[in-house]
Design a protein around this motif. Structure first.
Motif, short mmCIF file in Angstrom:
data_model
loop_
_atom_site.label_atom_id
_atom_site.label_comp_id
_atom_site.label_asym_id
_atom_site.label_seq_id
_atom_site.Cartn_x
_atom_site.Cartn_y
_atom_site.Cartn_z
N GLU A 82 0.43 -1.64 -0.37
CA GLU A 82 0.27 0.02 -0.22
C GLU A 82 1.11 0.71 0.02
N HIS A 86 0.79 4.60 -2.92
CA HIS A 86 0.35 5.82 -2.17
C HIS A 86 1.90 6.66 -2.80
N ALA A 258 -2.61 9.42 5.53
CA ALA A 258 -2.93 8.01 4.64
C ALA A 258 -2.63 7.28 6.08
#
Ligand SMILES: C[S@@+](CC[C@H](N)C(=O)[O-])C[C@H]1O[C@@H](n2cnc3c(N)ncnc32)[C@H](O)[C@@H]1O
Length: 266
Positions: A82, A86, A258
């Motif tokens: 992830e 990102h 995030a």
């Protein structure tokens, strides 16, 4: 071979002084397993005798070898993907208008730094970017500098990246992969202990990966390390931590942008 409680406490106290990491009594079998070979190599039939001799002689080289053995260096290419998604999206949305500097703090054997480098090569090509990896353990820093990995480590590497950025070993190097020279030239590694001041010339970074190392520290230790690392993060820079390593409740000057991604603020 087993360790007495006193020897376990003595050797883990030395390790904690150097690394900042406290190994709980539950880690005794792990420590015994990791020191076994070193004790044999040093000619000791009992682990307690080895630890006694080690601490008495305090030979910096042997102490470093023990610290290297007791650190947990597990890592792999594109771990916690992830974060890479990102970063890729960020570079597409806001392409950097100057040099991009990335720091893999606690880089272990280098897979994280080279994964970042592959992503930057894909997104930024020949523009000005660089990655630096640092770690406490000299053994893993040397491995990272060799940039040579067993082929089975490539299991998380997309085939296209494997083809583009890795050389398949032949002859003596069969079964191994070497990171391609053009990528190696943009990535450097050195020793640095997050418990101490960082090297003066380390500089400022746009992106810092500080992943899967904070878990080994208690909350005050974590906070000290993050503050030290933040001193090297540019005002708009991003800090990536492991997904299991929340910075919540540490009262740090960061805000989350995030999951497990932070910037200055808060
Ligand atoms: C589990 S690995 C994580 C590697 C990589 N960041 C990842 O997420 O895959 C943890 C690394 O932290 C390093 N480490 C432990 N204590 C440290 C310290 N005080 N300073 C710098 N590195 C440290 C260990 O040597 C080890 O290589």
């Amino acid at each position: 071979m087993t360790l007495s409680t006193a020897s376990f406490e003595a050797v883990t106290a030395m390790f904690a002084r150097v690394s900042g990491i406290r190994l709980s009594p539950a880690k005794k079998p792990l420590v015994e397993g990791r020191l076994q070979r070193m004790a044999q190599d040093a000619g000791h039939a009992r682990l307690d005798d080895y630890v006694h001799a080690l601490l008495e002689a305090a030979d910096p080289k042997e102490l470093t070898r023990v610290v290297d053995k007791l650190t947990t260096n597990e890592t792999y290419f594109f771990r916690e993907p992830e974060h890479f998604d990102h970063l890729r999206q960020l570079l597409r949305d806001q392409p950097p208008d100057g040099p991009l500097r990335v720091w893999s703090a606690a880089s272990s054997s280098g897979e994280e730094a080279f994964s970042i480098a592959m992503l930057l090569a894909e997104e930024l090509g020949r523009r000005d970017w660089s990655v630096i990896g640092t770690d406490l353990s000299t053994a893993v820093v040397q491995q990272a500098q060799r940039a040579l990995y067993p082929m089975e480590r490539a299991r998380n590497l997309p085939q296209a990246l494997l083809k583009r950025y890795c050389l398949r070993g032949e002859g003596d190097y069969a079964g191994q992969l070497l990171i391609q020279r053009a990528l190696r030239e943009r990535v450097s590694f050195r020793c640095a202990n997050l418990m101490q001041e960082m090297p003066r010339d380390l500089g400022q970074f746009d992106i810092i990966f500080l992943r899967n190392v904070l878990i080994y520290f208690d909350p005050p230790g974590k906070a000290r390390i993050v503050r030290r690392v933040l001193a090297h993060l540019k005002p708009d820079g991003l800090l990536y931590t492991g997904h299991a390593e929340s910075l919540a409740n540490l009262e740090l000057p960061v805000r989350s942008v995030a999951p497990a991604v932070y910037t200055h603020g808060g």
